[in-house]
Design a protein around this motif. Structure first.
Motif, PDB file in Angstrom:
ATOM      1  N   ASP A  31      28.413   5.116 -15.074  1.00  0.00           N
ATOM      2  CA  ASP A  31      27.959   3.668 -15.907  1.00  0.00           C
ATOM      3  C   ASP A  31      28.392   3.642 -17.107  1.00  0.00           C
ATOM      4  O   ASP A  31      27.844   4.220 -17.999  1.00  0.00           O
ATOM      5  CB  ASP A  31      26.462   3.766 -15.599  1.00  0.00           C
ATOM      6  N   ALA A  32      29.524   3.000 -17.379  1.00  0.00           N
ATOM      7  CA  ALA A  32      30.143   2.847 -18.799  1.00  0.00           C
ATOM      8  C   ALA A  32      29.298   2.219 -19.954  1.00  0.00           C
ATOM      9  O   ALA A  32      29.366   2.687 -21.007  1.00  0.00           O
ATOM     10  CB  ALA A  32      31.583   2.189 -18.637  1.00  0.00           C
ATOM     11  N   SER A  33      28.518   1.291 -19.294  1.00  0.00           N
ATOM     12  CA  SER A  33      27.612   0.374 -20.243  1.00  0.00           C
ATOM     13  C   SER A  33      26.525   1.452 -20.674  1.00  0.00           C
ATOM     14  O   SER A  33      26.305   1.506 -21.843  1.00  0.00           O
ATOM     15  CB  SER A  33      26.836  -0.649 -19.550  1.00  0.00           C
ATOM     16  N   ALA A  34      26.208   2.275 -19.707  1.00  0.00           N
ATOM     17  CA  ALA A  34      24.863   3.063 -20.155  1.00  0.00           C
ATOM     18  C   ALA A  34      25.547   4.284 -21.020  1.00  0.00           C
ATOM     19  O   ALA A  34      24.945   4.580 -22.013  1.00  0.00           O
ATOM     20  CB  ALA A  34      24.371   3.937 -18.862  1.00  0.00           C
ATOM     21  N   LEU A  35      26.586   4.706 -20.836  1.00  0.00           N
ATOM     22  CA  LEU A  35      27.464   5.611 -21.837  1.00  0.00           C
ATOM     23  C   LEU A  35      27.620   5.334 -23.198  1.00  0.00           C
ATOM     24  O   LEU A  35      27.302   5.802 -24.205  1.00  0.00           O
ATOM     25  CB  LEU A  35      28.892   6.287 -21.102  1.00  0.00           C
ATOM     26  N   ALA A  36      28.048   3.806 -23.116  1.00  0.00           N
ATOM     27  CA  ALA A  36      28.044   3.345 -24.537  1.00  0.00           C
ATOM     28  C   ALA A  36      26.968   3.252 -25.138  1.00  0.00           C
ATOM     29  O   ALA A  36      26.691   3.482 -26.522  1.00  0.00           O
ATOM     30  CB  ALA A  36      28.894   1.959 -24.483  1.00  0.00           C
ATOM     31  N   THR A  37      25.822   3.010 -24.504  1.00  0.00           N
ATOM     32  CA  THR A  37      24.377   3.113 -25.086  1.00  0.00           C
ATOM     33  C   THR A  37      23.864   4.262 -25.600  1.00  0.00           C
ATOM     34  O   THR A  37      23.397   4.395 -26.844  1.00  0.00           O
ATOM     35  CB  THR A  37      23.583   2.286 -24.156  1.00  0.00           C
ATOM     36  N   GLY A  38      24.309   5.160 -24.722  1.00  0.00           N
ATOM     37  CA  GLY A  38      23.817   6.537 -24.970  1.00  0.00           C
ATOM     38  C   GLY A  38      24.680   7.010 -26.357  1.00  0.00           C
ATOM     39  O   GLY A  38      23.947   7.616 -27.374  1.00  0.00           O
ATOM     40  N   ILE A  39      26.151   6.633 -26.654  1.00  0.00           N
ATOM     41  CA  ILE A  39      26.700   7.074 -27.673  1.00  0.00           C
ATOM     42  C   ILE A  39      25.999   6.400 -29.099  1.00  0.00           C
ATOM     43  O   ILE A  39      25.810   6.749 -29.937  1.00  0.00           O
ATOM     44  CB  ILE A  39      28.124   6.900 -27.493  1.00  0.00           C
ATOM     45  N   THR A  40      25.970   5.061 -28.799  1.00  0.00           N
ATOM     46  CA  THR A  40      25.125   4.180 -29.818  1.00  0.00           C
ATOM     47  C   THR A  40      23.946   4.907 -30.435  1.00  0.00           C
ATOM     48  O   THR A  40      23.468   4.842 -31.585  1.00  0.00           O
ATOM     49  CB  THR A  40      25.027   2.844 -29.318  1.00  0.00           C
ATOM     50  N   LEU A  41      22.945   5.553 -29.476  1.00  0.00           N
ATOM     51  CA  LEU A  41      21.674   5.914 -29.954  1.00  0.00           C
ATOM     52  C   LEU A  41      21.904   7.080 -30.749  1.00  0.00           C
ATOM     53  O   LEU A  41      21.329   7.226 -31.608  1.00  0.00           O
ATOM     54  CB  LEU A  41      21.062   6.523 -28.514  1.00  0.00           C
ATOM     55  N   VAL A  42      23.113   7.873 -30.670  1.00  0.00           N
ATOM     56  CA  VAL A  42      23.231   8.797 -31.364  1.00  0.00           C
ATOM     57  C   VAL A  42      23.708   8.699 -32.587  1.00  0.00           C
ATOM     58  O   VAL A  42      23.268   9.227 -33.628  1.00  0.00           O
ATOM     59  CB  VAL A  42      24.365  10.122 -30.759  1.00  0.00           C
ATOM     60  N   LEU A  43      24.581   7.672 -32.677  1.00  0.00           N
ATOM     61  CA  LEU A  43      25.301   7.394 -33.944  1.00  0.00           C
ATOM     62  C   LEU A  43      24.065   6.332 -34.929  1.00  0.00           C
ATOM     63  O   LEU A  43      24.445   6.609 -35.980  1.00  0.00           O
ATOM     64  CB  LEU A  43      26.474   6.574 -33.762  1.00  0.00           C
ATOM     65  N   GLN A  44      23.417   5.855 -34.457  1.00  0.00           N
ATOM     66  CA  GLN A  44      22.600   4.797 -34.961  1.00  0.00           C
ATOM     67  C   GLN A  44      21.342   5.644 -35.862  1.00  0.00           C
ATOM     68  O   GLN A  44      20.891   5.270 -36.624  1.00  0.00           O
ATOM     69  CB  GLN A  44      21.924   3.704 -34.270  1.00  0.00           C
ATOM     70  N   ASP A  45      20.936   6.965 -35.138  1.00  0.00           N
ATOM     71  CA  ASP A  45      19.825   7.624 -35.620  1.00  0.00           C
ATOM     72  C   ASP A  45      20.449   9.127 -35.665  1.00  0.00           C
ATOM     73  O   ASP A  45      20.020  10.038 -34.876  1.00  0.00           O
ATOM     74  CB  ASP A  45      18.781   7.459 -34.613  1.00  0.00           C
ATOM     75  N   PRO A  46      21.224   9.323 -36.824  1.00  0.00           N
ATOM     76  CA  PRO A  46      21.764  10.640 -36.864  1.00  0.00           C
ATOM     77  C   PRO A  46      20.605  11.803 -37.034  1.00  0.00           C
ATOM     78  O   PRO A  46      21.008  12.994 -36.713  1.00  0.00           O
ATOM     79  CB  PRO A  46      22.704  10.808 -38.178  1.00  0.00           C
ATOM     80  N   ASP A  47      19.511  11.515 -37.720  1.00  0.00           N
ATOM     81  CA  ASP A  47      18.550  12.394 -38.020  1.00  0.00           C
ATOM     82  C   ASP A  47      17.955  13.134 -36.840  1.00  0.00           C
ATOM     83  O   ASP A  47      17.824  14.217 -36.294  1.00  0.00           O
ATOM     84  CB  ASP A  47      17.586  11.757 -38.796  1.00  0.00           C
ATOM     85  N   ALA A  48      17.712  12.056 -35.677  1.00  0.00           N
ATOM     86  CA  ALA A  48      17.256  12.253 -34.568  1.00  0.00           C
ATOM     87  C   ALA A  48      18.260  13.197 -33.670  1.00  0.00           C
ATOM     88  O   ALA A  48      17.599  14.329 -32.994  1.00  0.00           O
ATOM     89  CB  ALA A  48      16.581  11.160 -33.775  1.00  0.00           C
ATOM     90  N   ALA A  49      19.368  12.721 -33.903  1.00  0.00           N
ATOM     91  CA  ALA A  49      20.404  13.304 -32.975  1.00  0.00           C
ATOM     92  C   ALA A  49      20.516  14.869 -33.388  1.00  0.00           C
ATOM     93  O   ALA A  49      20.663  15.879 -32.552  1.00  0.00           O
ATOM     94  CB  ALA A  49      21.588  12.935 -33.339  1.00  0.00           C
ATOM     95  N   ALA A  50      20.530  14.972 -34.827  1.00  0.00           N
ATOM     96  CA  ALA A  50      20.493  16.481 -35.188  1.00  0.00           C
ATOM     97  C   ALA A  50      19.305  17.264 -35.079  1.00  0.00           C
ATOM     98  O   ALA A  50      19.428  18.473 -34.681  1.00  0.00           O
ATOM     99  CB  ALA A  50      20.704  16.403 -36.817  1.00  0.00           C
TER     100      ALA A  50
END
Length: 396
Positions: free
Chosen positions: A342-361
């Motif tokens: 699912d390319a759309s879901a993949l784009a959303t997942g990457i966006t989640l990481v980039l938009q909230d770097p603190d949570a990702a870290a």
């Protein structure tokens, strides 16, 4: 105890890298490892550089390079059978000449040939299984053949995940042990990518099963809102997948990604590419047996966005829970999982990481701790050593 590890390829894939790390460390005063390959190439050079005596026993190149999707076509099957009949006696002599006590097959093709040659040479053998024996990963006739082989052939089966073990016949699971592909100490050094210039990377063999097409489609969706992000596709095609690889740059151009996507081709140090990444993406549309690059990203503290299936789910869901129909996107304590293919879901997942770097870290730090507890090379070596010793009579 003398162990002969056998692999059909001399290219450097995940199974070969995992074997090399074990072979470098498992040899002690009471155990010697040698290698036998069916072709020459970079993996032979890596083995010999590590001090592992390696011999080449050349197999017909057409048979050796035929992809798993084509191996059972009528014409290919006849040619493969003819090549096998001529090769097995040579392999028997090679096994006897090595004076080994145990043979270890490290791939599907080598397992088929070793299953014929090892008994004729009077040796027991162990199968290091790196592939899920399932119809969503392999052609149906090949799945049936490999399952019969698992039941009848090896003394022990070393699998790389629960996801791989679960595709074995129930009786074959009794002789299977799980040894996650272990990572060396240097893999746990914390990476420090440039967070001000985001780089999203997918690393692996260029293949439809690795999801580079889906990665490009996700990149195109993401680039509309994040033109600052750069995307890197690291790896090259092997076997019969060059046509797929050749089509990817044209797809990137049609999607308007000319200036934001880099195709690196084969690299000698994929770890350096990993450590320069802000996000590591695992985009496989089919369930992977393990997903070694995901483990490496976890060890380095790099945020992961990965397909929610197979061994990858096993790594990123702490409680080991499973979902037959996963949500398009979900976060766990250790990373972000997306619906496979699912390319759309993949784009959303990457966006989640980039938009909230603190949570990702925070997730990346937790993932690094889990990787240290589960994926260290010492634990892997201990499990494999025990499997080898119990498979070879008289060498406990």
């Amino acid at each position: 105890m003398r162990v002969l590890v056998v692999d059909h390829t001399a290219q450097e894939g995940g199974a070969e890298s995992a074997l090399l790390r074990v072979a470098q460390r498992i040899g002690e005063a009471d155990l010697t490892v040698r290698a036998l390959l069916f072709e020459d190439g970079p993996f032979r050079e890596r083995l010999t550089s590590a001090g592992i005596t390696t011999a080449i026993l050349s197999l017909d190149s057409h048979t050796n390079r035929t992809s798993r999707d084509r191996v059972l076509s009528p014409v290919t099957a006849l040619r493969t059978a003819a090549a096998t009949l001529g090769f097995v006696p040579r392999l028997v002599r090679g096994i006897r000449g090595s004076q080994c006590d145990l043979v270890v097959a490290n791939s599907l093709k080598s397992a088929v040939l070793v299953s014929l040659a090892a008994p004729l040479a009077g040796r027991r053998w162990v199968w290091h299984l790196h592939d899920r024996l399932a119809r969503d990963y392999l052609p149906g006739p090949l799945v049936r053949l490999m399952r019969v082989l698992a039941l009848a052939g090896p003394r022990r089966i070393v699998v790389n995940s629960e996801a791989t073990r679960d595709t074995l016949p129930s009786r074959a699971r009794r002789k299977a042990v799980i040894a996650y592909p272990g990572l060396p100490p240097e893999a746990f050094e914390v990476a420090e990518p440039d967070v001000h210039h985001p780089v999203v990377t997918v690393i692996g063999r260029i293949s439809p099963t690795k999801g580079q097409r889906e990665f490009l489609e996700a990149a195109a969706a993401l680039a509309q809102t994040r033109p600052d992000v750069r995307f890197r596709i690291v790896g090259a095609a092997l076997f019969a997948e060059q046509e797929y690889a050749d089509a990817l740059p044209a797809l990137a151009e049609r999607l308007g990604l000319d200036s934001s996507v880099i195709f690196t081709g084969w690299v000698s140090d994929p770890g350096a590419e990993l450590r320069a990444s802000t996000v590591l993406v695992h985009a496989s549309p089919v369930p992977e047996p393990f997903g070694q690059v995901v483990a490496e990203a976890m060890a380095a503290g790099i945020p992961v966005v990965a397909s929610d299936a197979g061994g990858v789910r096993e790594m990123l869901v702490p409680d080991g829970g499973r979902e037959d129909a996963p949500a398009p996107v979900r976060t766990t304590e250790l990373g972000v999982l997306v619906r496979p293919g699912d390319a759309s879901a993949l784009a959303t997942g990457i966006t989640l990481v980039l938009q909230d770097p603190d949570a990702a870290a925070q997730r990346a730090r937790a993932a690094r701790a889990v990787a240290g507890a589960r994926f260290g090379i010492d634990d892997t070596v201990a499990v494999i050593r025990e499997a080898w010793l119990t498979a070879a009579p008289g060498h406990r």
